[in-house]
Design a protein around this motif. Structure first.
Motif, mmCIF file in Angstrom:
data_model
loop_
_atom_site.group_PDB
_atom_site.id
_atom_site.type_symbol
_atom_site.label_atom_id
_atom_site.label_comp_id
_atom_site.label_asym_id
_atom_site.label_seq_id
_atom_site.Cartn_x
_atom_site.Cartn_y
_atom_site.Cartn_z
ATOM 1 N N ARG A 17 -1.003 14.584 15.628
ATOM 2 C CA ARG A 17 -0.243 15.419 14.566
ATOM 3 C C ARG A 17 0.638 16.335 15.632
ATOM 4 N N THR A 18 0.035 16.980 16.719
ATOM 5 C CA THR A 18 0.690 17.768 17.450
ATOM 6 C C THR A 18 1.539 16.808 18.524
ATOM 7 N N LEU A 19 1.460 15.777 18.899
ATOM 8 C CA LEU A 19 2.246 14.900 19.494
ATOM 9 C C LEU A 19 3.493 14.462 19.009
ATOM 10 N N ASN A 33 6.074 11.203 22.852
ATOM 11 C CA ASN A 33 5.153 10.975 21.979
ATOM 12 C C ASN A 33 4.249 9.686 21.853
ATOM 13 N N VAL A 34 5.114 8.707 22.141
ATOM 14 C CA VAL A 34 4.699 7.304 22.365
ATOM 15 C C VAL A 34 3.725 7.187 23.520
ATOM 16 N N ILE A 70 -1.674 22.924 24.850
ATOM 17 C CA ILE A 70 -0.709 22.220 24.275
ATOM 18 C C ILE A 70 0.007 22.961 23.230
ATOM 19 N N GLN A 71 -0.840 23.254 22.067
ATOM 20 C CA GLN A 71 -0.317 23.864 20.929
ATOM 21 C C GLN A 71 0.386 25.186 21.486
ATOM 22 N N LYS A 78 6.180 27.472 26.750
ATOM 23 C CA LYS A 78 5.924 26.977 28.128
ATOM 24 C C LYS A 78 5.927 25.298 28.160
ATOM 25 N N VAL A 79 5.629 24.710 26.869
ATOM 26 C CA VAL A 79 5.825 23.495 26.927
ATOM 27 C C VAL A 79 7.138 23.127 26.063
#
Length: 99
Positions: A17-19, A33-34, A70-71, A78-79
């Motif tokens: 879901r996050t990606l 995301n892939v 990451i979240q 930052k990401v």
């Protein structure tokens, strides 16, 4: 053991879901995301038959920690989930360069 399996599935779904937000392409034109989903799938497949409870707990803790970073990075900027944002450098399209 069943609890560890459920937690691993929950973590996998949370990661996927996050990606979803990383839709911009990398240098080869493949959406991030892939690329990241393929990497996550390979990691899960490589540990599919792990039976050591200590190793399983360690893998789940590391996975949950990475997901949280990451979240947090997406929320704080930052990401970069968008290549046009200031947090990504013009020479590198990697969304994780600032982590």
């Amino acid at each position: 053991m069943a609890t560890g399996r459920r937690e691993a599935i929950r973590l996998y779904r949370d990661v996927m879901r996050t990606l979803r937000v990383f839709t911009h392409p990398n240098e080869q034109g493949i959406p991030w995301n892939v690329v990241l989903k393929d990497s996550v799938r390979k990691d899960y497949d490589s540990h599919k038959y792990e039976t050591n409870p200590e190793t399983l707990v360690q893998l789940l803790m590391v996975g949950r920690d990475c997901l949280m970073k990451i979240q947090e990075g997406v929320v704080t900027g930052k990401v970069s989930k968008d290549p046009d944002t200031p947090s990504s450098s013009s020479s590198n399209n990697n969304p994780f360069t600032k982590l």
